[in-house]
Motif scaffolding. Sequence first.
Motif, PDB file in Angstrom:
ATOM      1  N   ASP A 105      35.926  18.697  -8.767  1.00  0.00           N
ATOM      2  CA  ASP A 105      35.876  19.591  -9.924  1.00  0.00           C
ATOM      3  C   ASP A 105      34.440  19.830 -10.388  1.00  0.00           C
ATOM      4  O   ASP A 105      34.141  20.865 -10.984  1.00  0.00           O
ATOM      5  N   ALA A 106      33.572  18.854 -10.115  1.00  0.00           N
ATOM      6  CA  ALA A 106      32.169  18.984 -10.526  1.00  0.00           C
ATOM      7  C   ALA A 106      31.354  19.826  -9.560  1.00  0.00           C
ATOM      8  O   ALA A 106      30.171  20.088  -9.826  1.00  0.00           O
ATOM      9  N   ARG A 107      31.955  20.237  -8.452  1.00  0.00           N
ATOM     10  CA  ARG A 107      31.276  21.109  -7.484  1.00  0.00           C
ATOM     11  C   ARG A 107      32.154  22.332  -7.211  1.00  0.00           C
ATOM     12  O   ARG A 107      32.595  22.576  -6.097  1.00  0.00           O
ATOM     13  N   PRO A 108      32.409  23.145  -8.244  1.00  0.00           N
ATOM     14  CA  PRO A 108      33.295  24.313  -8.075  1.00  0.00           C
ATOM     15  C   PRO A 108      32.705  25.314  -7.100  1.00  0.00           C
ATOM     16  O   PRO A 108      31.490  25.499  -7.027  1.00  0.00           O
ATOM     17  N   GLY A 109      33.592  25.933  -6.337  1.00  0.00           N
ATOM     18  CA  GLY A 109      33.167  26.941  -5.363  1.00  0.00           C
ATOM     19  C   GLY A 109      32.848  26.377  -4.002  1.00  0.00           C
ATOM     20  O   GLY A 109      32.764  27.128  -3.020  1.00  0.00           O
ATOM     21  N   ARG A 110      32.651  25.094  -3.899  1.00  0.00           N
ATOM     22  CA  ARG A 110      32.404  24.461  -2.595  1.00  0.00           C
ATOM     23  C   ARG A 110      33.741  24.088  -1.967  1.00  0.00           C
ATOM     24  O   ARG A 110      34.659  23.657  -2.675  1.00  0.00           O
ATOM     25  N   THR A 111      33.828  24.206  -0.671  1.00  0.00           N
ATOM     26  CA  THR A 111      35.142  24.190  -0.024  1.00  0.00           C
ATOM     27  C   THR A 111      35.346  23.076   0.990  1.00  0.00           C
ATOM     28  O   THR A 111      36.386  23.030   1.640  1.00  0.00           O
ATOM     29  N   GLU A 112      34.388  22.152   1.145  1.00  0.00           N
ATOM     30  CA  GLU A 112      34.494  21.169   2.223  1.00  0.00           C
ATOM     31  C   GLU A 112      34.310  19.736   1.719  1.00  0.00           C
ATOM     32  O   GLU A 112      33.469  19.460   0.856  1.00  0.00           O
ATOM     33  N   ILE A 113      35.114  18.824   2.299  1.00  0.00           N
ATOM     34  CA  ILE A 113      34.980  17.385   2.079  1.00  0.00           C
ATOM     35  C   ILE A 113      34.642  16.747   3.418  1.00  0.00           C
ATOM     36  O   ILE A 113      35.274  17.052   4.444  1.00  0.00           O
ATOM     37  N   VAL A 114      33.682  15.835   3.415  1.00  0.00           N
ATOM     38  CA  VAL A 114      33.251  15.143   4.641  1.00  0.00           C
ATOM     39  C   VAL A 114      33.758  13.703   4.610  1.00  0.00           C
ATOM     40  O   VAL A 114      33.618  13.003   3.606  1.00  0.00           O
ATOM     41  N   ILE A 115      34.326  13.278   5.739  1.00  0.00           N
ATOM     42  CA  ILE A 115      34.777  11.890   5.894  1.00  0.00           C
ATOM     43  C   ILE A 115      34.768  11.569   7.385  1.00  0.00           C
ATOM     44  O   ILE A 115      34.858  12.476   8.224  1.00  0.00           O
ATOM     45  N   ASP A 116      34.652  10.285   7.723  1.00  0.00           N
ATOM     46  CA  ASP A 116      34.654   9.929   9.148  1.00  0.00           C
ATOM     47  C   ASP A 116      36.057   9.555   9.606  1.00  0.00           C
ATOM     48  O   ASP A 116      36.874   9.069   8.825  1.00  0.00           O
ATOM     49  N   ARG A 117      36.316   9.758  10.884  1.00  0.00           N
ATOM     50  CA  ARG A 117      37.650   9.519  11.436  1.00  0.00           C
ATOM     51  C   ARG A 117      38.022   8.040  11.475  1.00  0.00           C
ATOM     52  O   ARG A 117      39.201   7.697  11.583  1.00  0.00           O
ATOM     53  N   ASP A 118      37.050   7.149  11.390  1.00  0.00           N
ATOM     54  CA  ASP A 118      37.341   5.722  11.445  1.00  0.00           C
ATOM     55  C   ASP A 118      37.321   5.085  10.066  1.00  0.00           C
ATOM     56  O   ASP A 118      37.316   3.866   9.943  1.00  0.00           O
ATOM     57  N   ASN A 119      37.322   5.905   9.024  1.00  0.00           N
ATOM     58  CA  ASN A 119      37.393   5.347   7.683  1.00  0.00           C
ATOM     59  C   ASN A 119      38.772   4.739   7.462  1.00  0.00           C
ATOM     60  O   ASN A 119      39.719   5.013   8.213  1.00  0.00           O
ATOM     61  N   PHE A 120      38.898   3.911   6.430  1.00  0.00           N
ATOM     62  CA  PHE A 120      40.171   3.251   6.177  1.00  0.00           C
ATOM     63  C   PHE A 120      41.263   4.304   5.944  1.00  0.00           C
ATOM     64  O   PHE A 120      40.998   5.350   5.347  1.00  0.00           O
ATOM     65  N   PRO A 121      42.490   4.049   6.407  1.00  0.00           N
ATOM     66  CA  PRO A 121      43.542   5.059   6.292  1.00  0.00           C
ATOM     67  C   PRO A 121      43.730   5.629   4.895  1.00  0.00           C
ATOM     68  O   PRO A 121      43.905   6.843   4.729  1.00  0.00           O
ATOM     69  N   THR A 122      43.720   4.781   3.871  1.00  0.00           N
ATOM     70  CA  THR A 122      43.901   5.290   2.505  1.00  0.00           C
ATOM     71  C   THR A 122      42.891   6.377   2.176  1.00  0.00           C
ATOM     72  O   THR A 122      43.248   7.432   1.633  1.00  0.00           O
ATOM     73  N   ASP A 123      41.641   6.133   2.507  1.00  0.00           N
ATOM     74  CA  ASP A 123      40.593   7.115   2.209  1.00  0.00           C
ATOM     75  C   ASP A 123      40.878   8.433   2.922  1.00  0.00           C
ATOM     76  O   ASP A 123      40.760   9.521   2.333  1.00  0.00           O
ATOM     77  N   ARG A 124      41.231   8.323   4.206  1.00  0.00           N
ATOM     78  CA  ARG A 124      41.507   9.541   4.981  1.00  0.00           C
ATOM     79  C   ARG A 124      42.748  10.271   4.466  1.00  0.00           C
ATOM     80  O   ARG A 124      42.750  11.498   4.327  1.00  0.00           O
ATOM     81  N   TYR A 125      43.795   9.513   4.166  1.00  0.00           N
ATOM     82  CA  TYR A 125      45.032  10.150   3.711  1.00  0.00           C
ATOM     83  C   TYR A 125      44.831  10.857   2.376  1.00  0.00           C
ATOM     84  O   TYR A 125      45.349  11.960   2.150  1.00  0.00           O
ATOM     85  N   LEU A 126      44.083  10.218   1.475  1.00  0.00           N
ATOM     86  CA  LEU A 126      43.811  10.855   0.187  1.00  0.00           C
ATOM     87  C   LEU A 126      43.024  12.146   0.360  1.00  0.00           C
ATOM     88  O   LEU A 126      43.343  13.174  -0.254  1.00  0.00           O
ATOM     89  N   VAL A 127      41.980  12.086   1.185  1.00  0.00           N
ATOM     90  CA  VAL A 127      41.165  13.282   1.407  1.00  0.00           C
ATOM     91  C   VAL A 127      42.005  14.394   2.007  1.00  0.00           C
ATOM     92  O   VAL A 127      41.925  15.561   1.574  1.00  0.00           O
ATOM     93  N   GLU A 128      42.823  14.065   2.999  1.00  0.00           N
ATOM     94  CA  GLU A 128      43.670  15.093   3.626  1.00  0.00           C
ATOM     95  C   GLU A 128      44.643  15.695   2.618  1.00  0.00           C
ATOM     96  O   GLU A 128      44.857  16.921   2.582  1.00  0.00           O
ATOM     97  N   GLY A 129      45.267  14.845   1.794  1.00  0.00           N
ATOM     98  CA  GLY A 129      46.245  15.343   0.831  1.00  0.00           C
ATOM     99  C   GLY A 129      45.609  16.201  -0.244  1.00  0.00           C
ATOM    100  O   GLY A 129      46.128  17.270  -0.600  1.00  0.00           O
ATOM    101  N   ILE A 130      44.489  15.755  -0.781  1.00  0.00           N
ATOM    102  CA  ILE A 130      43.813  16.530  -1.825  1.00  0.00           C
ATOM    103  C   ILE A 130      43.279  17.837  -1.261  1.00  0.00           C
ATOM    104  O   ILE A 130      43.376  18.899  -1.898  1.00  0.00           O
ATOM    105  N   ALA A 131      42.730  17.790  -0.045  1.00  0.00           N
ATOM    106  CA  ALA A 131      42.236  19.024   0.588  1.00  0.00           C
ATOM    107  C   ALA A 131      43.376  20.014   0.797  1.00  0.00           C
ATOM    108  O   ALA A 131      43.213  21.221   0.565  1.00  0.00           O
ATOM    109  N   ARG A 132      44.515  19.511   1.234  1.00  0.00           N
ATOM    110  CA  ARG A 132      45.671  20.398   1.439  1.00  0.00           C
ATOM    111  C   ARG A 132      46.107  21.037   0.127  1.00  0.00           C
ATOM    112  O   ARG A 132      46.364  22.245   0.056  1.00  0.00           O
TER     113      ARG A 132
END
Length: 395
Positions: A105-132
């Motif tokens: 919310d603090a970066r309105p207009g920006r459209t991308e989140i960066v995360i690594d594929r080997d990050n802990f599952p919770t982190d990846r799942y949250l990012v995927e869900g919020i991005a969706r």
Amino acid sequence: MHPLDAADPLAHYRDRFVGSPGLVAYLDGNSLGRPLTASIERVEAFLREEWGGRLIRGWDEGWMQLPLALGDELGRVALGAAPGQVAIADSTTVSLYKLIRAALDARPGRTEIVIDRDNFPTDRYLVEGIARDRGLTVRWVETPHDGGVTPELVAPVLGEQTALLVLSSVAYRSAWFADIPAITALAHDAGALVLWDLCHSAGVVATPLDDWGVDLAVGCGYKYLNGGPGAPAFLYVRSDLQAELRQPIQGWLGSASPFEMGQGYEPAPGIRGFLSGTPPMVGMQAMRDMVALIDEAGLEAVRAKSVALTEHAIALVDDVLPDARLASPRDAARRGGHITIDHPRFAELMPRLWERGVVPDFRRPDGIRLGLSPLSTSFAELEAGVGMIAELLRG
């Protein structure tokens, strides 16, 4: 006594932890830390004297302030954070969710989140869900099996559309210790924020958050902070960001006047505004003892023993497990508090190890993770555990 234990200035701290009958080697302290004897006494006293004795009066006698007071203490002892930036609250998952949403919310207009594929599952799942949910794009960083995120791997995926990076200080599988200040600086150059997951570093590796210019961080309370299963997490929000960010779970405790029970939500100023619900009072008790113990021992000494333990573990693996593959960095400066070794037979060995009182952790597809908690793990214990792995592989 093992010679390395005899020379260890921290060896006497092992006596402060609760013993486990029949245990030969506990090598999973980076997943669930052992309880302190003092914590049994503290929790019992809390139940009898504070909860039982004072009942609801406890909220006016220190309970309401404990999430912030313990947060300040944790920040001072282990995180390099000045007062007013750390709070104990919720689970790691909930805290991550809050700060991911607030950062986006603090970066309105920006459209991308960066995360690594080997990050802990919770982190990846949250990012995927919020991005969706928000129609954003996830940009993935590809990392080596025995490594983790580096400035060189992160730089190519950053750009003017990057809103947030979600990365781990120490990789949960490989133990890769990221170059936090360099990666944070890259993100800032791109106009993005960074949220660091400190679950595998808090209490064992120094992460001077203020000095490194870190924006946001989250970590759990049950690994090297020994708060017990389900212990609450902590979150860090840099002081100059606190007025800019607004967390999305608007619970009563994060409001400016919790006991007014008024209409409309107005966030409390400062780090209290990132709280949501009632403080987990019982869950914080054991964390208080471990933070105090780390303070007594000194984080620098804890880190020195952690390096010595992982160095010895690698030497043992090289010596008695030549067919196993080290899946962690050999460079101590790039390694957290555990190591992972791979072997195609490790999955079948795990139940037999536990039966024999040797308790490491398993990470698919074929990795055994040796989690070495410096204040509760001995060198003799480490040797016994690795020796049992070697014995079962020969059998």
